[in-house]
Scaffold this active site. Structure first.
Site, PDB file in Angstrom:
ATOM      1  CE  LYS A  50     -53.293 -47.239 -52.089  1.00  0.00           C
ATOM      2  NZ  LYS A  50     -54.406 -47.481 -53.038  1.00  0.00           N
ATOM      3  NE  ARG A  84     -53.232 -50.659 -56.607  1.00  0.00           N
ATOM      4  CZ  ARG A  84     -53.938 -51.751 -56.302  1.00  0.00           C
ATOM      5  NH1 ARG A  84     -55.028 -51.655 -55.595  1.00  0.00           N
ATOM      6  NH2 ARG A  84     -53.538 -52.932 -56.712  1.00  0.00           N
ATOM      7  N   GLY A 101     -62.632 -45.859 -50.741  1.00  0.00           N
ATOM      8  CA  GLY A 101     -63.705 -46.130 -51.698  1.00  0.00           C
ATOM      9  C   GLY A 101     -64.164 -44.926 -52.479  1.00  0.00           C
ATOM     10  CG  MET A 106     -61.018 -40.204 -55.121  1.00  0.00           C
ATOM     11  SD  MET A 106     -59.669 -39.064 -54.953  1.00  0.00           S
ATOM     12  CE  MET A 106     -58.655 -39.944 -53.777  1.00  0.00           C
ATOM     13  NE  ARG A 108     -54.457 -48.864 -44.073  1.00  0.00           N
ATOM     14  CZ  ARG A 108     -55.673 -48.846 -44.602  1.00  0.00           C
ATOM     15  NH1 ARG A 108     -56.039 -47.865 -45.382  1.00  0.00           N
ATOM     16  NH2 ARG A 108     -56.505 -49.821 -44.359  1.00  0.00           N
ATOM     17  CG  HIS A 110     -83.728 -37.825 -35.220  1.00  0.00           C
ATOM     18  ND1 HIS A 110     -84.351 -38.596 -34.269  1.00  0.00           N
ATOM     19  CD2 HIS A 110     -83.980 -36.544 -34.889  1.00  0.00           C
ATOM     20  CE1 HIS A 110     -84.965 -37.829 -33.403  1.00  0.00           C
ATOM     21  NE2 HIS A 110     -84.766 -36.560 -33.756  1.00  0.00           N
ATOM     22  NE  ARG A 148     -74.460 -28.349 -13.430  1.00  0.00           N
ATOM     23  CZ  ARG A 148     -73.763 -29.473 -13.403  1.00  0.00           C
ATOM     24  NH1 ARG A 148     -73.813 -30.257 -12.333  1.00  0.00           N
ATOM     25  NH2 ARG A 148     -73.021 -29.828 -14.421  1.00  0.00           N
ATOM     26  CB  SER A 171     -65.495 -20.835 -13.832  1.00  0.00           C
ATOM     27  OG  SER A 171     -65.768 -22.150 -14.262  1.00  0.00           O
ATOM     28  CG  ASN A 173     -72.713 -26.734 -20.830  1.00  0.00           C
ATOM     29  OD1 ASN A 173     -71.806 -27.154 -21.540  1.00  0.00           O
ATOM     30  ND2 ASN A 173     -73.144 -27.358 -19.766  1.00  0.00           N
ATOM     31  CB  CYS A 224     -67.413 -25.338 -14.774  1.00  0.00           C
ATOM     32  SG  CYS A 224     -68.369 -23.838 -14.961  1.00  0.00           S
ATOM     33  CE1 TYR A 280     -61.934 -25.042 -12.694  1.00  0.00           C
ATOM     34  CE2 TYR A 280     -60.249 -23.468 -12.006  1.00  0.00           C
ATOM     35  CZ  TYR A 280     -61.579 -23.821 -12.125  1.00  0.00           C
ATOM     36  OH  TYR A 280     -62.562 -22.977 -11.693  1.00  0.00           O
TER      37      TYR A 280
END
Lengths: 911, 911
Positions: free
Chosen positions: B30, B99, B108, B110, B343, B459, B587, B794, B798, B862, B882
């Site tokens: 600010k 401020r 909100g 501070m 801003r 959740h 796969r 590759s 996961n 992948c 890639y």
């Protein structure tokens, strides 16, 4: 070590007189020791060694180094001049043996060619010189056969068939009965085979024989079986082999000749004094063939006192020089003793300890050196129960010593019978041709496993070792007839239910029950030297004293502390007797088993906050008592308690069993147990497809509030009670399965609060460090951050191995590891001995990163690797402070930690 | 950034006229923008900024820097001199606002204190100067209240109660009706509260007010809620905040005054031209309170053309200067316009694309810059189906936009009903106060999820995002009455079974069914620009053109190639249309599902080698056809096929179900299906407690011979057939779950042999690279060795995430991640966005090690992270070649790869 360009000046051939034992890299093990003996002035037939460097050049480029031929010529000339005979001379020929000799012994893997130098002319000179026609033609016959097979790659069966035919013609049954003329004809036949099969005549030029033999030894480095062997034994493929060319001497020139092997001490018991076998009028191969009975060295002393005396003198000399047990091969040629080989001798575990201690007594080696001569594996072997050496036993057969121990039981032939008989209280031995994953439960039920097929990496062997079952495998004389439910060894028939005893440390199989006695070493470890030696025979007492001496020295030497993995006061007390300096891992889930399961069920089924709190409160009381006992047993020593690690459903009944029970009750119109129904609901809800990677440990604590707090309260209250009773509790709290420092920050908030509250209420100061397991790759990779919130690290190398490899130990070990060991993916299960390249690199990274954040951060390991000899050395090198292992591995860890502190890995003492 | 010792010369206070926008570190966001506007000559009320450095000093030491007081004195003196008024002067007082303003916005979180400078004397001066008694006393009342609560920590309820009492005394209903006298009394009451509660009088010294207000802003940095906010948003705790002290201007001094907020373009649609709200005779808080209707900027132009014209001039100036959409806060005080804040403005995804393209058209920014102004996440938002903007809808309420998409369905109130209705073919929306793990199956069955409680990390929100379900959460106006099976919003009652529509991208909840239309952006991506813009309105067409322009520029800019994860020819063709440059992961296990399962059952149950071979042969034929179709669809593009990864029992029926079926049949005396019985045996035998870590992938290949060979043969034969047909197959074979180079050596022996044999037989040259997944920590840690046998890597991020964290995705995501996000362990699931510290460090290590062994080694990824914006940037930085992702993520990956190629992370475009 890769082939580099050789300068023309490089020395590629060394006379035996030029080298010494330090040059095994260049001259191979055999060549270096031959040189050493020559240097000592011992009677070694002269010869020379072609270096491994020459071999590497040949292997890399496919041709010998350009100067090799001339260097061999010069060495051969020196040899001929020295002996006054020429290679292949027609009158009095020099013959040589050509043998491989790599830096590391690869028994039986590579080539040997004897009698090089014989041809159609020199065979006659040999006959004249030896005054033995048959001997000369037999030697020639052997050369052509060996050369044809080895150098020219001709199928050995062709020579064997011809030999069989020759025996038939001569009307005799054995090779040695074939007369000289038959052998002369056989040489012609063999030469014909060579010409036909290889398209070239058997070379009559002795020098050509020699050059081709050397090249063939080079080539033998890269045979398929040698490569497989090296891969399994983790021997680099680029070492290459040296070639030893040595003047032939003959032990088969009459009754004043002979050949033998000997040890400077008894390699089985460690008793001092020479020990060996001798066979008169024989060559090395005859000893191996076992045709005639050998005589002892005592017998040799009576028959040929001069040779015996010289042999004993030489052996004393060698032992003094090598400062260790040596074995030798020797030949007496018409009364003249020749030394053909020596090396540091292999020995049993008991002999290793006794010899090391004796050599210290004899002022030959220091105690430090003695410690490097024994291994933790050997100590572990000495700790197994054994058959009472005093009791008689009927040896049935021998197989491979696959998993140590002494097991006695009724023979059963399938897994189902093993399970039912064991359930009925019988001790059983599961006997199978070979085992498969289907036999797993039978193996668990059995006291031991016996197979007639498969080696030390067979399924039976690997699985039995993994579960600590005694196993003898590959006892090939046993014929298992599962249909008839008998096994046969020759004429002996053993029916299902008959008792058999197997010794997994020796591979022996006995008919009937042999009494088993505890190892005197264990008696010593648990109850001290005086109790242990009482009533022992001299050998056993001497062994126990040797173990005591070396173990005490290891304790004085080591930097690594040794703690125990123990969950009960009883285990803790035993661990303390076995030398534990604390508890590195108390697994609290073991405290929730048995009748306490019901409390976990109540917790899981709690439907209100009050019921939940009540269940926790009931657990609190029990846990506090558990910890109080433990801290009492370990007073004054550090005691690391791991908070609950297991998923809650591990304490609940099996899902499939419950589902079947409920479904069957419903289907048959019976009443369904409401408790079963509620439990089934909870089990279904909590079912995880991969619980190892699921909701457990710190995750459970962050999702189910109050669980860790209850345990911490029990620990803190137990510690406060001990202080009040005047004790010195030194408890540490360990948080399992942390992957991120935030998890640790969050649970520490709870833990620190409870400790402070208990301390305040009890009015005592509680100093309870809180640390974490490093058992996930992410914890290791972010150890710098985790150390911000952890006051110590304990590497959980079991879980770390599981996640680093992606191997669930329970699932894959039986099914996969046998196959992986067989195919050389690893030489030992990574759950047994730490995988240094993968898991080990995470341990090193995490240790360094943790200490960067928190200098002096205490580091320990509490996986089962803490008791594995090779792994202990790694942990020492990685800078850890302690290892923690199951109580009976503590002495092993103490010994290995002492060895590790002595510096570089000296390798196996029997290498 | 930690507190360092400040030299006495350090400048801790900057007049607005001294700084500029680059100084956000020191002046806060600010303050820096106020300085920038001042520097531009815009009408900013004068003031000064206390630096973050002063704050950090205070936070570290607990006292202000020694020179701060004198620097504030000097700055205040300059301010007073400039305005010709004194702080708190009794005649014509200067008032200031105090401020907070950190580098990063923490809305909100501070403190702010207005009207500093008012006291018992200056309140009269203010009343005289403003000619408004009530205004002056109300301002004073607000100061005492704000000061008491914020600076002195007095409970706000005390002031509220007093205000309520004052209203009652005055007999009025709202604050604004309390007359001046009532407010004067209220000031006295408030001062009394302050004295009683804090033990000190409200400070009459204006300078003391100022100093305490500044300190209170410093303190507000470390409130509990600010700390929690920063932890969640990953804002460092040691930045500190700046404090802006600014001369007060008032928008509530009559009809020629007012206050407003405006954007330089429409932040919702991106349409050009100023856009905003204005409220006459009001202060900022009144706008927020929403008491009166605001007017548009067009209305302001009519009412106060001069102020409007100046505002528009200033906004054009700001946009030209900031070269982006700006938002501003402004106040008109008796006809004089003042700028209070500016801003870079937040905007919707559609606006982001359109504004970026417009600014290029207007020659304000380059195409490169435009690319940095949009994100992959925004593009992904534009790809969700949306409610037909043309169709009417009854807005019921709004909740949080928790998981994007448009979902329509019957309302249901529990999981069981959701499942049964969905099974009956209905589309359902699961409505719950909040969800728990018990609702998982209901969430799977539902088209969308609506909750009345919980935020974006609840959740419901986490699980819905994880499974791609549309979700609106925390719609607090909804009262769910699960007993009565209705939900109420105010007077509206929706019963179970009634249809509701929810927009997960906006949080809107509509009564009744709203028609859903596909996103025009998806139409463009799949079918091209011309097809897409047909019939679109101007805004939508402009958006599609903007997306096209920026996506094409990303394609020209990026270095990373983008491939698809696709298992069928159909998916492959779609991926190609969406811009895939190949297939990174096919796969093959998906090819064994459906009716082909029976072939796997035959394979598993095969009792002879012949039966086994027959089952494999049947699979071979089907697989070859699969691959032929795939290679036809991907002709000329690289196509990576992963060999079988799943454990065999994954294709068999569920163990518990089978066991129940067999047991019930037995118990009820029915006939047991013999196939069931055999299958149960196989399933029991192959049961694994953690199949993720079990016998699968390369392990299965090494234990069950022929499996990989069959697949490789099918691949090679398909490639050969394509070549024969004139095609250009570019197939690559990928071996999954390798942990050790030996595994790869062993299977490559088999693979290379089959390829060579097929090539030989077909008479074609087959160039089929063989590489491996890096999806286990050990593979990453030993990548140097693995690269010896792999022609490409590759990264299977996961599985690598699962093992690095020890998290089974299926098991823990739902149950744990909501809790972990809530508690700040992570800000996003590591399965959604790559965990850079843990998994990422393994990726970097492995990439470097692999290329050390094999320079130029092709590297791809992948895992699903290949389509995650933040992760794409990481993979670019890590030097990968890639990324491969599901077809609909391809455009996202293309865009992010383009952004990544532009260099340093520019952060979120709306930051």
């Amino acid at each position: 070590m890769t082939a580099t360009s050789l300068s023309r000046a490089a020395q590629l051939v060394f006379d035996f007189a030029e080298g010494d034992r330090t040059q095994a890299d260049l001259l191979g093990g055999k060549g270096a020791n031959l040189a050493e003996m020559t240097r000592l002035g011992l009677p070694v037939p002269p010869g020379f060694t072609v270096t491994t460097e020459a071999c590497r050049h040949y292997l890399a480029r496919g041709t010998e180094p350009p100067t090799l031929r001339e260097q061999v010529t010069a060495a051969l000339r020196r040899l001929e001049d020295r002996l006054g005979r020429r290679l292949g001379d027609a009158e009095e020929p020099l013959l040589v043996s050509v043998r491989s000799g790599a830096k590391v012994s690869m028994p039986g893997m590579m080539d040997t060619i004897l009698n090089v130098g014989l041809n159609d002319h020199s065979v006659k000179g040999l006959a004249a010189a030896a005054q033995d026609e048959r001997f000369a033609w037999d030697s020639y016959r052997r050369l052509v056969q060996m050369f044809g097979r080895t150098v020219l790659g001709i199928r050995g069966g062709l020579f064997d068939d011809a030999l069989t035919a020759a025996k038939a013609r001569a009307g005799v049954a054995t090779d040695v009965e074939v007369p000289a003329t038959g052998l002369r004809d056989l040489v012609e036949t063999f030469k014909h085979i060579v010409a036909t099969e290889s398209g070239r005549e058997f070379p009559q030029d002795p020098r050509e024989q020699l050059d081709l033999a050397i090249r063939s030894v080079f080539d033998s480095w890269n045979t398929e079986r040698a490569r497989i062997y090296r891969r399994r034994e983790r021997i680099p493929h680029d070492l290459g082999t040296a070639v030893n060319v040595c003047a032939m001497v003959f032990g088969n020139l009459g009754e004043t000749s002979g050949t033998g092997v000997a040890f400077t001490r008894d390699p089985a018991t460690g008793r001092p004094g020479g020990y060996g076998d001798y066979l008169a009028n024989a060559q090395g191969e005859d000893v191996v063939a076992g045709i005639r009975n050998t005589m002892s060295l005592q017998d040799l002393a009576r028959q040929d006192p001069a040779s015996h005396a010289e042999l004993m003198r030489i052996m004393r000399r060698l032992e003094a020089h090598y400062r260790d047990l040596c074995d030798v091969e020797f030949t007496v040629e018409r009364g003249k003793l020749w030394m053909l080989q020596t090396r540091i001798g292999k020995r049993t575990a008991a002999a290793a300890f006794r010899i090391a201690a004796h050599l210290v007594d004899e002022h030959v080696i220091t105690l430090d050196e003695a410690l490097t001569r024994v291994t933790g594996d050997q100590l572990a072997q000495l700790m197994f129960p054994q058959f009472d050496p005093g009791a008689a036993g009927t040896l049935l057969t021998r197989g491979m010593a696959a998993s140590p121990g002494a097991a006695v039981g009724e023979v059963v032939f399938d897994s189902a019978t093993a399970i039912s008989r064991a359930a009925a209280g019988a001790r059983v031995l599961l006997c199978r041709r070979e085992t498969s994953p289907d036999d797993l439960e039978g193996m668990i039920a059995a006291a031991g496993v016996l197979t007639s097929r498969g080696g030390k990496t067979s399924h039976a062997a690997v699985v039995a070792r993994g579960m600590g079952r005694t196993c003898v495998c590959g006892a090939e004389e046993i014929d298992i007839d599962a249909e008839q439910r008998v096994l046969r060894v020759g004429d002996v028939v053993i029916a299902e239910g008959d008792v058999v005893s197997i010794d997994g440390s020796t591979g022996e199989v006995f008919a009937g029950e042999r009494p088993v006695v505890p190892s005197p070493v264990v008696t010593y470890l648990e109850h001290g030297l005086d109790t242990a030696v009482e009533g022992l025979d001299a050998d056993a007492a001497d062994l126990v004293r040797a173990v005591d001496r070396l173990l005490r020295h290891a304790d004085e030497t080591r930097r690594l502390a040794v703690r125990a993995n123990a969950d009960t006061a009883e285990d803790a007390a035993r661990a303390r007797r076995l030398g534990a300096q604390g508890i590195g891992l108390c697994r609290t889930e073991h405290m929730f088993l048995g009748e306490r399961r019901v409390l976990i069920e109540r917790l899981v089924l709690a439907e209100s906050a009050d019921a939940h709190a009540e269940a926790l409160a009931a657990l609190l009381t029990l846990q506090r008592d558990d910890f109080l006992e433990l801290l009492t047993a370990m007073d004054g020593l550090p005691t690391t308690i791991r908070l609950l690690d297991a998923p809650l459903h591990e304490f609940l009944p099996d899902r499939t069993e419950l589902a079947v029970r409920v479904a069957v009750a419903e289907a048959t119109g019976g009443t369904v147990d409401p408790q079963d129904e509620r439990l089934l609901g909870a089990v279904q809800r909590r079912h995880e497809s991969n619980p190892m990677l699921g909701l457990r440990a710190v995750r459970l604590a962050l999702v189910v509030p109050g669980l860790f707090a209850m345990q911490v309260r029990a620990i803190a209250e137990a510690a406060a009670a001990r202080i009040a009773a005047g004790g010195r509790p030194r408890v540490e709290i360990m948080v399992p399965l942390v992957a991120s420092v935030m998890e640790l920050h969050l649970v520490r908030g709870e833990i620190d609060g409870v400790i402070a509250e208990v301390a305040e209420r009890a009015g005592v100061a509680l100093d309870i460090p809180v640390g974490t397991m490093i058992e996930l790759p992410r914890a290791a990779l972010t150890a710098d951050r985790i150390a911000e919130a952890a006051e110590f690290f304990s590497f959980g190398t079991n879980d770390l191995t599981q996640t680093t490899w992606g191997f669930s130990r329970d699932d894959v070990e039986a099914e996969i590891f046998a196959s992986y060991l067989e195919q050389g993916v690893f030489t030992v299960s990574p759950f047994e001995s730490l995988d240094r390249d993968g898991v080990g690199s995470l341990v090193r990274m995490a240790a360094a990163a943790g200490r960067r954040t928190r200098p002096g951060l205490p580091l320990g390991v509490c996986g089962e690797h803490g008791g594995d000899p090779g792994s202990v050395r790694f942990f020492h090198d990685a800078g850890l402070d302690y290892v923690s292992c199951s109580p009976y591995r503590i002495p092993v860890a103490r010994l290995e930690a002492g060895r590790a502190a002595l510096g570089d890995d000296p390798g196996d003492a029997t290498a």
